[in-house]
Scaffold this motif. Sequence first.
Motif, mmCIF file in Angstrom:
data_model
loop_
_atom_site.group_PDB
_atom_site.id
_atom_site.type_symbol
_atom_site.label_atom_id
_atom_site.label_comp_id
_atom_site.label_asym_id
_atom_site.label_seq_id
_atom_site.Cartn_x
_atom_site.Cartn_y
_atom_site.Cartn_z
ATOM 1 N N ALA A 150 50.805 45.308 45.726
ATOM 2 C CA ALA A 150 50.668 45.473 44.277
ATOM 3 C C ALA A 150 52.038 45.534 43.602
ATOM 4 O O ALA A 150 52.227 44.987 42.512
ATOM 5 C CB ALA A 150 49.869 46.744 43.976
ATOM 6 N N PHE A 151 53.008 46.191 44.249
ATOM 7 C CA PHE A 151 54.345 46.271 43.654
ATOM 8 C C PHE A 151 55.008 44.899 43.658
ATOM 9 O O PHE A 151 55.670 44.516 42.681
ATOM 10 C CB PHE A 151 55.215 47.273 44.413
ATOM 11 C CG PHE A 151 56.516 47.575 43.719
ATOM 12 C CD1 PHE A 151 56.564 48.486 42.691
ATOM 13 C CD2 PHE A 151 57.687 46.921 44.088
ATOM 14 C CE1 PHE A 151 57.755 48.766 42.027
ATOM 15 C CE2 PHE A 151 58.880 47.181 43.442
ATOM 16 C CZ PHE A 151 58.912 48.105 42.413
ATOM 17 N N ALA A 152 54.828 44.137 44.736
ATOM 18 C CA ALA A 152 55.384 42.788 44.780
ATOM 19 C C ALA A 152 54.807 41.927 43.667
ATOM 20 O O ALA A 152 55.524 41.133 43.035
ATOM 21 C CB ALA A 152 55.108 42.160 46.149
ATOM 22 N N GLN A 153 53.516 42.080 43.404
ATOM 23 C CA GLN A 153 52.897 41.329 42.309
ATOM 24 C C GLN A 153 53.472 41.764 40.964
ATOM 25 O O GLN A 153 53.722 40.929 40.083
ATOM 26 C CB GLN A 153 51.387 41.543 42.324
ATOM 27 C CG GLN A 153 50.657 40.754 41.249
ATOM 28 C CD GLN A 153 49.147 40.954 41.298
ATOM 29 O OE1 GLN A 153 48.631 41.711 42.117
ATOM 30 N NE2 GLN A 153 48.429 40.272 40.450
ATOM 31 N N ALA A 154 53.707 43.067 40.800
ATOM 32 C CA ALA A 154 54.297 43.561 39.549
ATOM 33 C C ALA A 154 55.693 43.006 39.357
ATOM 34 O O ALA A 154 56.097 42.675 38.231
ATOM 35 C CB ALA A 154 54.308 45.090 39.553
ATOM 36 N N VAL A 155 56.460 42.894 40.434
ATOM 37 C CA VAL A 155 57.803 42.318 40.353
ATOM 38 C C VAL A 155 57.723 40.875 39.874
ATOM 39 O O VAL A 155 58.427 40.464 38.939
ATOM 40 C CB VAL A 155 58.514 42.388 41.726
ATOM 41 C CG1 VAL A 155 59.790 41.540 41.712
ATOM 42 C CG2 VAL A 155 58.862 43.830 42.066
ATOM 43 N N THR A 156 56.861 40.103 40.504
ATOM 44 C CA THR A 156 56.721 38.683 40.141
ATOM 45 C C THR A 156 56.317 38.524 38.686
ATOM 46 O O THR A 156 56.932 37.742 37.930
ATOM 47 C CB THR A 156 55.682 38.004 41.043
ATOM 48 O OG1 THR A 156 56.111 38.092 42.409
ATOM 49 C CG2 THR A 156 55.512 36.548 40.671
ATOM 50 N N GLU A 157 55.306 39.265 38.251
ATOM 51 C CA GLU A 157 54.779 39.096 36.899
ATOM 52 C C GLU A 157 55.719 39.656 35.836
ATOM 53 O O GLU A 157 55.942 39.034 34.791
ATOM 54 C CB GLU A 157 53.404 39.763 36.805
ATOM 55 C CG GLU A 157 52.357 39.086 37.686
ATOM 56 C CD GLU A 157 51.036 39.826 37.656
ATOM 57 O OE1 GLU A 157 50.954 40.887 37.008
ATOM 58 O OE2 GLU A 157 50.079 39.349 38.300
#
Length: 317
Positions: A303-310
């Motif tokens: 979830a944190f990796a997705q937040a970084v990307t977005e």
Amino acid sequence: MTITEAEAVPTGATRAPAGTVEIRELECFLVLAEELHFGRTGERLYVSQGRVSQLIRALEQRIGARLVDRTSRRVRLTPLGEDFLSALRPAYAALRATVENARAAALGHSGTLRLGFQGAVGYGFTEVIGEFEERYPGCETRITELPLSDPFGPLHRDEVDIAVVLLPVREQGLVLGPVFSRQPQYLAVSRRHAFADRTALDAEDLAATRLVGVAAPAPDYWREFQAPTRTPAGTPVPRGPRVGTLQEGLSLVAANRGVMLLCRPTAEYHHRRDVVHVPVTGLPESALGLVWHRDRENPRVRAFAQAVTETLAGLAP
């Protein structure tokens, strides 16, 4: 005026069970209170205007009085409807938060995420952390500074769950996620250094000065990228002191005991009056990457990796 029980129930309606509450009716009332229009309320809820009327009527039957006055010209809340709205909004928000927290816990999105970071928390990561914690209020982000000389050890030793490190990453067992903040490199030099008055440098100029390097246990390939021992043309670069932290390196630079390569954001953040930062051409760009251990990947990490990307994509110029 006192409202009798007969008057409280809308004409022709059967009172719904008083002890039950239908969430859909409450949601419909909240939207209608914002829109004050049955058609627009139906559009927001993806139901027909007639269904909106049914839901509001059912809610009024449960309560036993009208919450909404509607005519062919306008819709407005009754005084009781206004009071009900004031009490319902915070209660409904708390209920939704409770459900979302339970859902996050079931998915593994609750708890503490240990984030390792080299240097200062910048590069838009304040926004990333804020967005992540807003999405998953049951998850707390704990930030740990990683030593310059040990970028991957905390991940291998399970001291952090995820880390932001300078590339390259070629470690067995580690996963490289989003890559970001690609930046030109700068050379930090003392104001007393011969390069201090230069407006730009070429990578071949490194052969004329001692370059501060990174100490072990950082892997050799990583240390070589941060402080190359040869120029692109193959000329040896004089070795300067080896340091464990960025502050150690900058202190040695200020004392004119060597020069140090930095990415542009780091150079800008660590501004010192006794150090000058000169852009260098001919070297690969620096970049940051999000890294985690393959064996300890979990929903929080993903979830944190997705937040970084977005989030960082949204901040890009």
